[in-house]
Design a protein around this motif. Structure first.
Motif, mmCIF file in Angstrom:
data_model
loop_
_atom_site.group_PDB
_atom_site.id
_atom_site.type_symbol
_atom_site.label_atom_id
_atom_site.label_comp_id
_atom_site.label_asym_id
_atom_site.label_seq_id
_atom_site.Cartn_x
_atom_site.Cartn_y
_atom_site.Cartn_z
ATOM 1 N N GLY A 65 0.712 -1.260 -0.058
ATOM 2 C CA GLY A 65 0.102 -0.022 0.024
ATOM 3 C C GLY A 65 0.773 1.180 0.046
ATOM 4 N N HIS A 66 2.015 1.002 -0.228
ATOM 5 C CA HIS A 66 3.129 2.352 -0.286
ATOM 6 C C HIS A 66 3.014 3.061 -1.479
ATOM 7 C CE1 HIS A 66 4.178 0.042 3.346
ATOM 8 N NE2 HIS A 66 4.208 1.209 3.934
ATOM 9 N N GLN A 67 3.242 4.203 -1.727
ATOM 10 C CA GLN A 67 3.149 5.066 -2.787
ATOM 11 C C GLN A 67 4.679 5.827 -2.885
ATOM 12 O OE1 GLN A 67 -0.727 7.350 -2.447
ATOM 13 N NE2 GLN A 67 -1.282 6.379 -4.414
ATOM 14 N N ASN A 68 5.176 6.006 -4.081
ATOM 15 C CA ASN A 68 6.337 6.564 -4.196
ATOM 16 C C ASN A 68 6.086 8.202 -4.398
ATOM 17 O OD1 ASN A 68 7.984 4.325 -4.025
ATOM 18 N ND2 ASN A 68 8.095 4.007 -6.017
ATOM 19 N N ALA A 69 6.897 8.937 -3.847
ATOM 20 C CA ALA A 69 6.748 10.404 -4.228
ATOM 21 C C ALA A 69 8.234 11.010 -4.186
ATOM 22 C CB ALA A 69 5.836 11.047 -3.063
ATOM 23 N N TYR A 70 8.528 12.382 -4.365
ATOM 24 C CA TYR A 70 9.738 12.767 -4.490
ATOM 25 C C TYR A 70 9.650 14.314 -3.695
ATOM 26 C CZ TYR A 70 14.381 14.201 -5.866
ATOM 27 O OH TYR A 70 15.867 14.579 -5.657
ATOM 28 N N PHE A 71 10.820 14.490 -2.902
ATOM 29 C CA PHE A 71 10.573 15.637 -1.982
ATOM 30 C C PHE A 71 12.056 16.441 -2.234
ATOM 31 C CE2 PHE A 71 7.779 12.699 -0.090
ATOM 32 C CZ PHE A 71 6.698 13.407 0.277
ATOM 33 N N ALA B 31 1.479 18.029 -7.379
ATOM 34 C CA ALA B 31 2.623 18.542 -6.727
ATOM 35 C C ALA B 31 2.314 19.787 -5.971
ATOM 36 C CB ALA B 31 3.727 18.668 -8.023
ATOM 37 N N GLU B 32 3.016 19.976 -5.293
ATOM 38 C CA GLU B 32 2.933 21.267 -4.526
ATOM 39 C C GLU B 32 4.158 21.876 -4.309
ATOM 40 O OE1 GLU B 32 1.019 19.897 -0.883
ATOM 41 O OE2 GLU B 32 3.053 19.570 -0.052
ATOM 42 N N ASN B 33 4.206 23.323 -4.355
ATOM 43 C CA ASN B 33 5.435 24.148 -3.673
ATOM 44 C C ASN B 33 6.067 23.703 -2.354
ATOM 45 O OD1 ASN B 33 5.996 25.563 -6.070
ATOM 46 N ND2 ASN B 33 4.269 26.681 -5.642
ATOM 47 N N SER B 34 7.373 23.595 -1.995
ATOM 48 C CA SER B 34 7.948 23.401 -0.744
ATOM 49 C C SER B 34 8.523 24.771 -0.350
ATOM 50 C CB SER B 34 9.020 22.465 -0.876
ATOM 51 O OG SER B 34 9.977 22.912 -1.458
ATOM 52 N N GLU B 35 8.895 24.543 1.023
ATOM 53 C CA GLU B 35 9.778 25.685 1.487
ATOM 54 C C GLU B 35 11.378 25.847 1.064
ATOM 55 O OE1 GLU B 35 9.027 26.279 5.753
ATOM 56 O OE2 GLU B 35 7.339 25.266 5.509
ATOM 57 N N THR B 36 11.718 24.983 0.357
ATOM 58 C CA THR B 36 12.980 25.162 -0.401
ATOM 59 C C THR B 36 12.749 25.875 -1.677
ATOM 60 O OG1 THR B 36 13.616 23.133 0.355
ATOM 61 C CG2 THR B 36 14.816 23.845 -1.246
ATOM 62 N N ARG B 37 13.483 27.043 -1.983
ATOM 63 C CA ARG B 37 13.140 27.897 -2.823
ATOM 64 C C ARG B 37 13.130 27.204 -4.173
ATOM 65 N NH1 ARG B 37 15.192 30.106 -6.567
ATOM 66 N NH2 ARG B 37 14.420 32.019 -7.132
ATOM 67 N N GLY B 38 11.829 27.418 -5.050
ATOM 68 C CA GLY B 38 11.827 26.916 -6.410
ATOM 69 C C GLY B 38 11.755 25.350 -6.455
ATOM 70 N N CYS B 39 11.834 24.728 -5.524
ATOM 71 C CA CYS B 39 11.725 23.184 -5.422
ATOM 72 C C CYS B 39 10.335 22.695 -5.115
ATOM 73 C CB CYS B 39 12.702 22.343 -4.465
ATOM 74 S SG CYS B 39 14.413 23.069 -5.043
ATOM 75 N N MET B 40 10.014 21.783 -5.722
ATOM 76 C CA MET B 40 8.378 21.239 -5.542
ATOM 77 C C MET B 40 8.430 20.017 -4.704
ATOM 78 S SD MET B 40 7.196 20.123 -9.314
ATOM 79 C CE MET B 40 8.285 19.062 -10.447
ATOM 80 N N VAL B 41 7.210 19.510 -4.211
ATOM 81 C CA VAL B 41 7.395 18.191 -3.713
ATOM 82 C C VAL B 41 6.514 17.386 -4.729
ATOM 83 C CG1 VAL B 41 6.023 16.572 -1.989
ATOM 84 C CG2 VAL B 41 7.361 18.783 -1.361
ATOM 85 N N ILE B 42 6.942 16.441 -5.437
ATOM 86 C CA ILE B 42 5.994 15.589 -6.513
ATOM 87 C C ILE B 42 5.372 14.511 -5.484
ATOM 88 C CG2 ILE B 42 6.108 14.208 -8.542
ATOM 89 C CD1 ILE B 42 8.673 15.310 -9.099
ATOM 90 N N LYS B 43 4.013 14.773 -5.720
ATOM 91 C CA LYS B 43 3.154 13.859 -5.066
ATOM 92 C C LYS B 43 2.794 12.739 -5.676
ATOM 93 C CE LYS B 43 0.008 16.024 -2.316
ATOM 94 N NZ LYS B 43 -1.266 17.026 -1.584
#
Lengths: 505, 505
Positions: A65-71, B31-43
């Motif tokens: 049930g886990h999903q990959n994402a990227y931070f 995706a959404e914006n993150s607190e790292t400048r110009g970097c996003m979180v890919i959901k």
């Protein structure tokens, strides 16, 4: 020494284990050092191994049930200040980004000099692990109990500025997966921690042919900020331990620092219970040290970069094409077969090199099965099979059809043989001990292996003993936590708990 | 406005295209914006799209003989000094690592302050691209012509400190693949550059349903250090161009700077001919802008995170379990079927939400097919099918067996319909022009689309024209390089070459 055995790797394991390891990595063309301090280049033969590990683990993660994402790679410094305990654990080994451009100046000799410019107001740290930045996202994503559990995994590079590095086992940058989950209840989070721990144990055993002791870390050895760290500990051929994977129950420590809170079923505001778990390219180092021999790398079939290497034997020009065609056709047939749900990975080595050179190259590279086909084999429809887990000169001649019919079994036999060998080695080098004098004497030998003792000491007592003998408690084995009562080896207090002690990487 | 059409995304494309884009990304939970400048979180829903793109492209790379490897994230500053032209191209947007640890100091209020410590003798740059560090490895790996070609690809994160960012289209950190190859001859390297360019064109057309103009970049638009840059240019719905992928012939420029030399067949020492080629998470931005509508994202089936979403309609409690079981069974059957060699990706949305809410969520998330099954459908063995490329309220009732028999065709129909729509749009908004006055007037309109003109101007003339109208030559289309002779739109010089001009991202 005139009588020295001929081996492909110099030195041998018994002569100089650390240097043998470096030579195995080099001989197998897995990786090499780069000019970036402590960072390696993972070469195609090594990276293919990682890709197989990655794909097979990923399947288990998704099945549960886990999903990959990227931070983001870069973590604002302020995040580290919020979770001080974890941050201090990594503070001495962080790569810090302080500038966002370069200024080029032409030198008198015509060359260009580059210097950092554009200083940042707030520096960033290259992630050593992502609890903080993923926690910040979890905080945004969690409003109600309905949003839980969050079951996220990330495949990524991370960086820890280690002083002493060793390819795969400890590098400044490494590749890994880090699972991060948030749950409504403590029980659920503990269950998740245990589940991922079991997946690691199973993966190491069934895929990497490495038996591990699943257990819990003592307080001294826990992940900074965790309430419980579960580990899988492998023994490699110099009898040291390698922590091959860990799964952490983080309690509410991170969720409080990062405000991962939610409206509970009863309307109250609660903090989530979180976990994190990871394995890295260190698995490759463990695999090498667990299985390889004085002839070089041995890859377990399930994760091998190539499972079967076919070497055409072409002594005469006029039969050359026919032999190569037969090899290519055999590879094609093999690729249409499945081993554990994946097409068999078969490679034909068509290079214009002497057969002996080719053979030794594939021995050093650890291909599980080698097949030779020559002109005479075409008529007799035979193949010559060599198994990497057996002596390098051992050959079996088989009807091609018979080989094809049994090839999955043959691969599994190699896999099983490696696991059995590693298990026997581990068991032969693990001893129980209940006498302190005996315990203290044990660590004077060169490759002392592991000792299992009844244990009820404090963290301080553990650290004193560890320092004295350059050992550590590798884990408190899960399957022995309800052992018979016995006196603690140090304190004499009666305890059911057992600790495994050993040297480690 | 009382009569405004009801759409899921506000604003609509025609009201405010850039803001519509942000809302599509948000509404689809990509995706959404993150607190790292110009970097996003890919959901997860966005990352799954990337995983599909990655796996499908990777197959093409491996089929053409490329192998994956991994090189260090951090590049020594001195490498940038060696290849000045390329370095200067990236110098204004580099993240620079200058320190290797943090020092924690306790503040009076009990909080912890972290500061960079341990300054490095030589700073490192986070890779904006890896020509230099991979070139250094190629230099070590290349001794003889027998070591060539080197055909290497890397999947990695890279960093360019962009001032204006937009999720997926331009972010400070992004994910990509970068191919790097070294060849014995110029011809072979050019052939490789063209081959990878064709693979990108085919991948965009067949997998992402995006038609592109394959062409060559003008000198002004080339990759810094390249002798030839090939590009695939896509038109999105505001009629701007997106450079979706590039393939560079680097001549001997990098190999000379980095000494990638080898002993040739004639015994002389030669420099290798190198190429590089890449696509990134920008493909996802291109896909969104090319296909989505005022109801949200539309994913082409071949790369869709989920291809079929099954929504159980459960008005009554007593039939609820039977309906959900039927949905789960249908998903299982679908997963046993193949679409272009991959198991169909089917998801059952079992959440306890109103049907309408669920439906609109999957519309916004762009699932290609939605299936509804209710209690009455169980008896009649029917399903209700909705296609994302058709109006949101359009429904087709089908026998379940009929649906299952045709499901691969239905998915392909959606795929084809998206490609056809995008191709028609692109063609309707691309015009030929041979008159300068008309050309200059054209760019005064709001969304001017593309113009194709005969072109024989210099780089300076191109830059003047580009600056004046905020346009650029997107490419010199390959299939029109042997067009009829015509006078260059600016200089009047007779030429066979054509240039495509447009605004771009």
């Amino acid at each position: 020494m005139a009588k020295q055995a001929k081996t492909a790797i110099q030195p041998t394991r018994s002569e100089d284990f650390p240097e043998w390891y470096q030579q195995v990595v080099k001989g197998a063309d897995l990786a090499e050092n780069s000019e970036t301090r402590g960072c390696m280049v993972i070469k195609p033969w090594g990276y293919a191994l990682w890709e197989n590990i990655q794909q097979q683990l990923d399947k288990y993660f998704k099945q549960t049930g886990h999903q990959n994402a990227y931070f983001p790679l870069l973590i604002p410094l302020s995040y580290f200040e919020k979770e001080a305990e974890c941050a201090e654990g990594f503070a001495t080994e962080c790569a810090v980004v302080t500038h966002h451009r370069l200024e080029a100046t032409k030198q008198e000799d015509g060359s260009t000099k580059m210097e950092p410019a554009g200083e940042l107001n707030e520096p960033y740290v290259i992630r050593p692990t992502s609890e903080t930045i993923i926690g910040a996202a979890f905080s945004r994503w969690t409003e109600s109990y309905r949003d839980l559990p969050l079951l996220i995994n990330q495949w990524a590079n991370v960086m820890r500025w280690e002083m002493r590095t060793r390819m795969f086992l400890r590098t400044a940058e490494f590749l890994w997966q880090e699972g991060h989950t948030a749950h409504e209840t403590k029980e659920e989070a503990i269950e998740e921690t245990r589940q991922m721990h079991s997946i690691y144990e199973k993966f190491l055993r069934e895929h990497l042919a490495i038996p591990t002791i699943p257990g819990e870390k003592s307080e001294a050895e826990r992940f900074p900020g965790a309430d419980m760290t579960l580990t899988v500990e492998a023994m490699v051929q110099d009898k040291k331990a390698i922590q091959a994977g860990t799964s952490h129950f983080l309690g509410q420590n991170f969720s409080k620092a990062q405000d991962i809170s939610f409206t509970a079923r009863d309307g109250s505001t609660q903090h989530a219970w979180t976990t994190s778990w990871g394995v890295s390219t260190r698995l490759i180092g463990t695999l090498i040290m667990a299985h390889s021999d004085d002839d070089g790398l041995i890859m377990p079939p399930r994760v091998a970069s190539q499972q079967i290497v076919i070497i055409p034997v072409t002594p005469k020009e006029d039969t050359r094409d026919a032999v190569i065609d037969a090899c290519l056709a055999l590879a094609q047939t093999l690729r249409s077969k499945d081993f554990h749900g994946e097409p068999i990975r078969a490679h034909v080595d068509k290079r214009d090199l002497r057969g002996g050179e080719k053979k030794w190259e594939w021995v050093k590279k650890g291909a599980p099965l080698r097949i030779e086909i020559g002109p005479r084999d075409l008529e007799s429809r035979k193949v010559c099979l060599q198994r990497r887990d057996q002596a390098a000169n051992e050959k079996t001649f088989l009807d091609k059809e018979e080989f094809l019919q049994n090839v999955e079994n043959t691969l599994q036999e190699v896999q099983d043989a490696l696991l059995e060998r590693a298990t026997n080695f581990r068991d032969a080098n693990t001893h129980t001990c209940s006498d302190l004098a005996e315990f203290e004497k044990h660590w004077q030998s060169d490759q002392p292996g592991w000792l299992v003792t009844p244990w009820a000491g404090t963290t301080e007592e553990e650290e004193t003993l560890s320092k004295k003998h350059k050992i550590s408690i590798r884990c408190l084995p899960l399957d022995q936590q309800d052992g018979d009562e016995a006196p603690c080896i140090l304190t004499g207090k009666t305890t059911k708990a057992r600790a495994i002690w050993g040297r480690s990487y």
